[in-house]
Design a protein around this motif. Structure first.
Motif, PDB file in Angstrom:
ATOM      1  N   LEU A  76       0.836  -1.193   0.000  1.00 12.01           N
ATOM      2  CA  LEU A  76       0.000   0.000   0.000  1.00 12.01           C
ATOM      3  C   LEU A  76       0.875   1.247   0.000  1.00 12.01           C
ATOM      4  O   LEU A  76       1.827   1.338   0.773  1.00 12.01           O
ATOM      5  CB  LEU A  76      -0.898  -0.002   1.247  1.00 12.01           C
ATOM      6  N   ALA A  77       0.543   2.207  -0.862  1.00 10.44           N
ATOM      7  CA  ALA A  77       1.226   3.505  -0.872  1.00 10.44           C
ATOM      8  C   ALA A  77       0.264   4.561  -0.346  1.00 10.44           C
ATOM      9  O   ALA A  77      -0.838   4.718  -0.877  1.00 10.44           O
ATOM     10  CB  ALA A  77       1.686   3.858  -2.276  1.00 10.44           C
ATOM     11  N   VAL A  78       0.682   5.279   0.697  1.00 13.78           N
ATOM     12  CA  VAL A  78      -0.097   6.380   1.252  1.00 13.78           C
ATOM     13  C   VAL A  78       0.595   7.668   0.822  1.00 13.78           C
ATOM     14  O   VAL A  78       1.721   7.941   1.248  1.00 13.78           O
ATOM     15  CB  VAL A  78      -0.188   6.290   2.789  1.00 13.78           C
ATOM     16  N   LEU A  79      -0.065   8.463  -0.025  1.00 15.87           N
ATOM     17  CA  LEU A  79       0.579   9.591  -0.688  1.00 15.87           C
ATOM     18  C   LEU A  79      -0.090  10.912  -0.335  1.00 15.87           C
ATOM     19  O   LEU A  79      -1.318  11.041  -0.431  1.00 15.87           O
ATOM     20  CB  LEU A  79       0.516   9.404  -2.213  1.00 15.87           C
ATOM     21  N   ASP A  80       0.731  11.897   0.053  1.00 14.63           N
ATOM     22  CA  ASP A  80       0.235  13.261   0.199  1.00 14.63           C
ATOM     23  C   ASP A  80      -0.018  13.842  -1.192  1.00 14.63           C
ATOM     24  O   ASP A  80       0.593  13.407  -2.171  1.00 14.63           O
ATOM     25  CB  ASP A  80       1.278  14.088   0.957  1.00 14.63           C
ATOM     26  N   VAL A  81      -0.907  14.825  -1.300  1.00 17.03           N
ATOM     27  CA  VAL A  81      -1.182  15.438  -2.600  1.00 17.03           C
ATOM     28  C   VAL A  81      -0.082  16.403  -2.999  1.00 17.03           C
ATOM     29  O   VAL A  81       0.532  16.281  -4.066  1.00 17.03           O
ATOM     30  CB  VAL A  81      -2.552  16.155  -2.592  1.00 17.03           C
ATOM     31  N   GLY A  88       1.324  13.879  -5.274  1.00 16.54           N
ATOM     32  CA  GLY A  88       0.808  12.554  -4.943  1.00 16.54           C
ATOM     33  C   GLY A  88      -0.087  11.999  -6.030  1.00 16.54           C
ATOM     34  O   GLY A  88      -0.080  10.789  -6.291  1.00 16.54           O
ATOM     35  N   LEU A  89      -0.858  12.870  -6.686  1.00 13.81           N
ATOM     36  CA  LEU A  89      -1.723  12.410  -7.772  1.00 13.81           C
ATOM     37  C   LEU A  89      -0.897  11.964  -8.976  1.00 13.81           C
ATOM     38  O   LEU A  89      -1.204  10.952  -9.613  1.00 13.81           O
ATOM     39  CB  LEU A  89      -2.697  13.518  -8.171  1.00 13.81           C
ATOM     40  N   GLN A  90       0.152  12.705  -9.290  1.00 15.94           N
ATOM     41  CA  GLN A  90       1.038  12.299 -10.386  1.00 15.94           C
ATOM     42  C   GLN A  90       1.731  10.980 -10.048  1.00 15.94           C
ATOM     43  O   GLN A  90       1.851  10.093 -10.902  1.00 15.94           O
ATOM     44  CB  GLN A  90       2.072  13.388 -10.642  1.00 15.94           C
ATOM     45  N   ALA A  91       2.184  10.853  -8.806  1.00 15.23           N
ATOM     46  CA  ALA A  91       2.837   9.609  -8.382  1.00 15.23           C
ATOM     47  C   ALA A  91       1.853   8.447  -8.437  1.00 15.23           C
ATOM     48  O   ALA A  91       2.217   7.331  -8.835  1.00 15.23           O
ATOM     49  CB  ALA A  91       3.393   9.768  -6.968  1.00 15.23           C
ATOM     50  N   ALA A  92       0.602   8.702  -8.050  1.00 12.56           N
ATOM     51  CA  ALA A  92      -0.408   7.646  -8.097  1.00 12.56           C
ATOM     52  C   ALA A  92      -0.620   7.155  -9.526  1.00 12.56           C
ATOM     53  O   ALA A  92      -0.723   5.947  -9.766  1.00 12.56           O
ATOM     54  CB  ALA A  92      -1.719   8.153  -7.504  1.00 12.56           C
ATOM     55  N   ARG A  93      -0.690   8.080 -10.477  1.00  9.61           N
ATOM     56  CA  ARG A  93      -0.853   7.678 -11.881  1.00  9.61           C
ATOM     57  C   ARG A  93       0.332   6.833 -12.345  1.00  9.61           C
ATOM     58  O   ARG A  93       0.165   5.816 -13.029  1.00  9.61           O
ATOM     59  CB  ARG A  93      -1.015   8.912 -12.761  1.00  9.61           C
ATOM     60  N   GLU A  94       1.544   7.268 -11.984  1.00 16.20           N
ATOM     61  CA  GLU A  94       2.744   6.533 -12.394  1.00 16.20           C
ATOM     62  C   GLU A  94       2.786   5.151 -11.757  1.00 16.20           C
ATOM     63  O   GLU A  94       3.099   4.148 -12.410  1.00 16.20           O
ATOM     64  CB  GLU A  94       3.982   7.341 -12.001  1.00 16.20           C
TER      65      GLU A  94
END
Length: 240
Positions: A76-81, A88-94
């Motif tokens: 699981l990755a917990v990412l700040d925006v 975080g949204l760009q990292a989530a897409r990648e």
């Protein structure tokens, strides 16, 4: 005074409050990404306090989060925006493209409908506000790994109402104003990187960066880097 144990009874044992019971599943391995060290420490205390969760990697920006997810076994990755270099949204897409089995959760201070829908588009299965992380984050992590969506409870009514209003008007989900690549370049421009530096970070030529930058100015109706920076702040790509 201790209570006597009857002869032949099995010895009693006690476990620490957060210890996992025998034969329990391995804990969920979490990657935590936030550019504020104190926030990461606080969130880590919450997660590591649970027997079924353990933080195995940390990152200070989105690009580092992608790298850590690729070289560390995480569930699981917990990412700040709002993070430097890559949000975080760009990292989530990648991460969704590179590691489709990885579960993703967005942890943010922004109570923002647009970010919520963008998080879903990016591959996240949950959206948790930092202001209520002590209440919601643990359950959100467990739900994400079960492939169940999680929305912080206070947002559910507003999101459903807004969605139904758009359907009534014949609208779909909010459209993106700019492409993913343009968003990456906009963020880096607003952070003060030169075209050459941006090209090196994104593995494209400086000339390509300049072309994207010109497209951004035209598409957004802006004149210069200052206006792009203001737009990036309003869009949550960088912090003021």
């Amino acid at each position: 005074m201790s209570t006597p144990v009857p002869p032949g009874s099995p010895p009693t044992t006690t476990r620490p409050p957060n210890a996992r019971p025998p034969n329990a599943r391995p804990p969920i391995r979490v990657l935590l990404a936030d550019d504020h060290t104190l926030v990461r420490r606080g969130v880590r205390l919450i997660l590591d306090g649970e027997p079924d969760l353990t933080v195995v990697a940390e990152a200070g920006d989105g690009a580092e989060a992608v790298a850590r997810a690729r070289d560390t076994e995480v569930d699981l990755a917990v990412l700040d925006v709002a993070m430097p270099r890559m949000t975080g949204l760009q990292a989530a897409r990648e991460l969704s493209r590179r590691l489709p089995a990885l579960h993703i959760l967005i942890l943010t201070m922004y109570d923002n409908e647009e970010y919520f829908f963008e998080a879903l588009r990016a591959g996240a299965s949950g959206y948790v506000l930092k202001s209520v992380a002590d209440r919601d984050l643990v359950e959100a992590c467990r739900a994400a790994v079960r492939d169940e969506p999680f929305i912080y409870p206070g947002a559910e009514r507003a999101l459903v109402r807004s969605y139904l209003e758009r359907l009534h008007r014949g609208d779909g989900l909010p459209e993106r104003a700019i492409t993913e690549r343009e968003e990456e370049i906009l963020k880096l421009v607003a952070e003060g990187h030169t075209s050459k530096e941006i090209g090196e970070l994104l593995f494209i030529s400086a000339k390509t960066v300049e072309r994207h930058r010109a497209n951004l100015l035209q598409k957004l109706g802006m004149r210069d880097r200052l206006e792009l920076t203001r737009y990036a702040i309003r869009a949550g790509l960088i912090e003021a």
